[in-house]
Write a protein that holds these residues in place. Structure first.
Motif, PDB file in Angstrom:
ATOM      1  N   ASN A  67       4.347   7.458  -5.795  1.00  0.00           N
ATOM      2  CA  ASN A  67       3.757   6.314  -5.181  1.00  0.00           C
ATOM      3  C   ASN A  67       3.295   5.305  -6.516  1.00  0.00           C
ATOM      4  O   ASN A  67       3.224   4.034  -6.516  1.00  0.00           O
ATOM      5  CB  ASN A  67       2.568   6.646  -4.162  1.00  0.00           C
ATOM      6  N   HIS A  94       5.406   1.859  -5.847  1.00  0.00           N
ATOM      7  CA  HIS A  94       4.658   1.254  -4.966  1.00  0.00           C
ATOM      8  C   HIS A  94       3.466   0.660  -5.408  1.00  0.00           C
ATOM      9  O   HIS A  94       2.622   0.066  -4.539  1.00  0.00           O
ATOM     10  CB  HIS A  94       4.574   1.969  -3.791  1.00  0.00           C
ATOM     11  N   MET A  95       2.974   0.865  -6.691  1.00  0.00           N
ATOM     12  CA  MET A  95       1.603   0.305  -7.143  1.00  0.00           C
ATOM     13  C   MET A  95       1.762  -0.764  -8.189  1.00  0.00           C
ATOM     14  O   MET A  95       1.731  -0.276  -9.315  1.00  0.00           O
ATOM     15  CB  MET A  95       0.751   1.451  -7.384  1.00  0.00           C
ATOM     16  N   LYS A 112      -3.640   3.086  -2.863  1.00  0.00           N
ATOM     17  CA  LYS A 112      -3.531   1.793  -3.127  1.00  0.00           C
ATOM     18  C   LYS A 112      -5.074   1.347  -3.060  1.00  0.00           C
ATOM     19  O   LYS A 112      -5.702   0.243  -3.768  1.00  0.00           O
ATOM     20  CB  LYS A 112      -2.812   0.725  -2.388  1.00  0.00           C
ATOM     21  N   SER A 113      -5.783   1.645  -2.275  1.00  0.00           N
ATOM     22  CA  SER A 113      -7.168   1.104  -1.892  1.00  0.00           C
ATOM     23  C   SER A 113      -8.257   1.602  -3.091  1.00  0.00           C
ATOM     24  O   SER A 113      -9.106   0.986  -3.470  1.00  0.00           O
ATOM     25  CB  SER A 113      -7.795   1.611  -0.310  1.00  0.00           C
ATOM     26  N   ARG A 167       0.009   6.380   0.492  1.00  0.00           N
ATOM     27  CA  ARG A 167       0.403   5.060  -0.220  1.00  0.00           C
ATOM     28  C   ARG A 167      -1.017   4.243   0.106  1.00  0.00           C
ATOM     29  O   ARG A 167      -1.417   3.523  -0.917  1.00  0.00           O
ATOM     30  CB  ARG A 167       1.539   4.407   0.238  1.00  0.00           C
ATOM     31  N   THR A 168      -1.071   3.693   1.192  1.00  0.00           N
ATOM     32  CA  THR A 168      -2.249   3.149   1.347  1.00  0.00           C
ATOM     33  C   THR A 168      -3.471   3.569   0.911  1.00  0.00           C
ATOM     34  O   THR A 168      -4.488   2.646   0.426  1.00  0.00           O
ATOM     35  CB  THR A 168      -2.399   2.782   2.858  1.00  0.00           C
ATOM     36  N   ASP A 208      -7.247  -0.874  -5.619  1.00  0.00           N
ATOM     37  CA  ASP A 208      -8.119  -2.008  -5.568  1.00  0.00           C
ATOM     38  C   ASP A 208      -9.539  -2.072  -5.640  1.00  0.00           C
ATOM     39  O   ASP A 208     -10.249  -2.897  -6.255  1.00  0.00           O
ATOM     40  CB  ASP A 208      -7.747  -2.509  -3.993  1.00  0.00           C
TER      41      ASP A 208
END
Lengths: 342, 342, 342, 342
Positions: C22, C26-27, C292-293, C288-289, C296
């Motif tokens: 990931n 995806h990042m 990602k958080s 993934r989410t 962030d």
């Protein structure tokens, strides 16, 4: 008008028995004075339910002085003669569908009913199915907006015997006629044009006498909506009765009813229940609600919810459908009506 | 053939970006040598993903000595010219749909591909959607029996701007073409006849240039099945992509995908989630699987899963549909093919 | 802080590989400087994804001067030591769950993180599953009203080998811990009491070392809500992950995800698809989410969405559950916390 | 025994009226000789249905020489006295649930019934709901394998008035008792232990007299299965009656019934129908099937499908549940039975 509607029932076949049972058990505002059937074997059914007088002569029912309303469940060819005779006797009429397979006969019945100031209601029972009447309510409440596309799926679990099919009047007047009425009811607009594509995919031999068992029917409505009906005489998984209306504000669909809400999972997958088997199971409540609304409209002197014009239009669409199949072209409903000088 | 397929990408618009991202992130068996787009602003996207060479000249991609396969995502009029040029250079081609809007151009591409012994695959990505490919598997496994009725519902959430519609080629070649390919794919038989009923119910002004936004399309297949597609340019509740196949042994249907499986109940009713908004969300995985199957078919030298004939037939059905709408009659696919001397 | 977060990954087992893939694909806001695993065989995976430096020494990752954040995917006993070491080096930490199986160790990690002003996020990925986060949003938006009853069903498709179960820490800390975190997340209140009824119905032999494979767990929340979790190590139909929250204004439930939306009917019944097989399929997007958080929250300097306190409470509930099972009584969470002088 | 079972009905309240209507309209194998109710206002209901004799004295029903079976629908305190009196008169008994709220009284009824060789059936009508009886059939057919986890959700749409709650006997004997019987029925094994967690979250004032309105109840069965029931007196979305059985071979669940199968989509989301409002709607058919199975068991001399032992166990679980709530601990059913020297 008495407080309880005094009725007479003509015909004690499958549908006649349903209506009679409902009248005896579920219609506190009605009573049955007399019933008739040409087959004496069927009389026991009525006697067992508590009907006092049962006869082989339909006209004894029609002419009975106490009877205020006639429930006609005879074979189709007798629908109009009995309706006319009853109207002349100032009796209200509930008649099974189709009223007739010709436009002319339907018009004769309509005229008799109007001339004599009695009510005529046709037994398009599916309009009273909760799924479909609730979809109609959404359309009326403008939850769908302007109707654009109507889809009806109507498939029987198994075809009748080929012998019956020969005298059935063809798939459109025997089976699809319910869907034609449903289409007009849901969309709330008249059908203008019909186009049919069909074939005998289940019983190829019925092509010999011009019938089919699988059909896709395209309807154009006066309000601009387009409808499509798909029919099959044989869905091996049961009676498939669904519809969907799509419009400018959204969509509503009615799915099949099932005997239970079970969902079972094993290592092979998830399993759910089949649709209710056939019309007796699926429309059991609708038959009752339909008959009750006839009794209510007579007792309260309100308009018939399904009148002769509804019967005329359903039959006209059926005739147009057959013409479209035979001639391979779009047929205007007006062509059919004008042929009959409507 | 190298172990990793060396590709070049032509066109970095919306679809080109999807394919390029998938190539860079999800295709371990492929690499991107070069990409092109006439708009220099779009080059940054490719550079950011790690593409080493980006050009404004498509022929630089086609002619690049290391490139073995071309991914064509240019506007439709360039699909055939680039396909032919690539074939002559002995490069395999993945091309977005439609291959072209004329039968003749498609045939030219087909010939170039055959003459040069390269593979051509068209981007009918919906065939690779899990819902639809699993329905197809059921048909292939004879779980449905002989197909009798196919129903496809395909509705967009909102129409493109009227300015785009003017140059779109019409609803049949722009939107329904996916459904025509899906129909052939699911039923596994060629379409023989088309009949269309349609109207501009959302934007009446598009009738001026002969287009419509609401259509019901009846297809007749060579194996006897009858299909019906309903299209709308505007379903306010989102992208509606469902289908159902009915046959002698049963029925299978694919429902919409949603962002979650929530069911909420309050005193007003039960509430469920909308379908995924549009094709980018709904077919995100299908785009990837589609491209991967192209790479696999080249590397393993297996037949293209969606070839020039598939493109030709989808376009022919689209042309027939427009003719049916205009002339108000059934149109044979052979009429269209014979006009083009196929 | 750089615009792209520079990360190092410790541990390249199953979960480590998911996070590393990931991060690489995806990042866009993160890059991977270095990865480590004690098993050299696993290094190829990282090299193939494009990681430049891979080592057997976790401290090389922690101490790497360019690394700003550590992703800890090592076995559980190393979670706290690595977290503390990273905090001392002023590195932010994303750590797989559970942070530890003892309250004391978790507190040590919490203190190190606070003292050094770095962020710690725990990988309770299910909070980031669309179904569950959307249920939580409904609770937050007061669509459910005051929560009264929470139901969680959490069943694995197949138990791990008995050898693994011996060292797993028991069903509550190995499996139910996700559900304990989910319970706190959905209800938005702390758990006060735990009661457990359980048994080894699948593998009776695991009772020997005090473990079970089937459990019903009752939770009491500080806001008055009552929760119930049912766990099984073996649902033959796949990974069963559902929940329901019921309150004064209504109810919301999240059903399982499936690979497709197919419904098939034949004469035997209706058939639907199984739930997605296991956590890799079901929570692919959630992993993934979740990651990602973390990125962030570091880049934007916002609070960690799942912090050390969350880890501490989930572990405390797990310890209380084991105590309830052993002693056959309700156990207060405070008993557990006070034993540890929290 | 006559071919038609001659019955007498005691009690013409809400449930009595349901049973009487069913007897008059839907039970061709039964007739009603006499009915009674202490309130004369209720007699008109019976007369209107066609009952010839209606009295204020229950013993006139019990002692009527033509009556073969008594249908007891009186308030609970009279259930056992009437049952015993009827048994002594060699009359069969159908009695509404609960048979009594004490073990001793139930045993007295059981003894009278056994001593006099008559049949006693309790009105646990939910066993005859198609959803639940079909789940039970799956368990019996070993489609679920060994039962591991049972889940019952049973929530009323609105609580009765607080005044009623004061004399109701508490949530367990008034409301959950149906779920206790259902639990034994579905799992097919006796309950061994009960644990309850509950609160008065809807009407906190009912705590004053020791009652609650929200409960989670854990049951342990002799065959090893674990069950969990969640109850609420107020589900704003209607009557919520679902259950699920999970075992070694799979899982089956029964969802709620709704008035229609509509699904509507607009730009706000998808909308489905609420569950049927309350028990009269949901269990309309079950009431009928339940009564019919009593008549059948008497006419065919087969065992009562729901006997005194079933009533005893449901009440014992209810008493144990109250004890568990009060004492905050697991309560053995044997504790309750031994207190009563069972």
């Amino acid at each position: 008008m008495s407080k309880k509607l005094k009725t007479g029932v003509i015909g004690l076949g499958r549908i006649g028995q349903i209506h009679l049972s409902n009248l005896m058990h579920h219609m506190p505002d009605a009573e049955v004075i007399i019933a008739s059937d040409v087959m004496e074997e069927s009389h026991a059914f009525a006697y067992n339910l508590g009907v006092k007088t049962v006869t082989t002569d339909a006209y004894e029912v029609i002419n009975h002085p106490d009877v205020e309303a006639i429930i006609i469940c005879s074979p189709t060819p007798f629908h109009v003669p009995y309706t006319v005779a009853a109207a002349i006797q100032k009796k209200h009429v509930f008649c099974e569908k189709p009223l007739d397979v010709t436009i002319e006969a339907i018009q004769a019945a309509e005229k008799a009913v109007e001339d004599n100031g009695v009510k005529l209601m046709l037994g398009f029972n599916r309009r009273f199915d909760a799924n479909f009447s609730n979809v109609r309510s959404l359309v009326e409440a403008n939850k769908i907006g302007d109707p654009h596309i109507l889809r009806i799926t109507s498939r029987d679990p198994a075809p009748p015997p080929v012998e019956y099919l020969k005298i059935s009047g063809g798939i459109f007047l025997d089976m699809s006629i319910h869907d034609f009425d449903m289409a007009r009811y849901i969309v709330g607009s008249e059908v203008k044009e019909v186009f049919v594509k069909g074939d005998a995919l289940i019983h190829p031999e019925i092509k010999e006498f011009g019938d089919i068992d699988t059909a896709v029917i395209v309807l154009t409505f006066e309000n601009g909506a387009i409808g499509v009906i798909d029919n099959s005489r044989k869905a091996v998984y049961g009676y498939d009765q669904r519809l969907e209306i799509f419009g400018s504000k959204g969509m509503a669909k009615a799915e099949n009813n099932t005997s239970d809400t079970l969902v079972r999972f094993d290592s092979d997958g998830g399993h759910i229940s089949l649709p209710l088997h056939f019309f007796l199971e699926r429309y059991e409540t609708a038959y009752r609600t339909c008959l009750k609304s006839f009794i209510d409209c007579v007792l309260n002197d309100t308009p018939s919810p399904v009148n002769a014009h509804d019967g005329l239009m359903a039959t006209a669409i059926g005739i147009a459908a057959m013409k479209s199949l035979t001639e391979g072209r779009i047929v205007q409903i007006n062509e059919i009506l004008e042929l009959s000088h409507v």
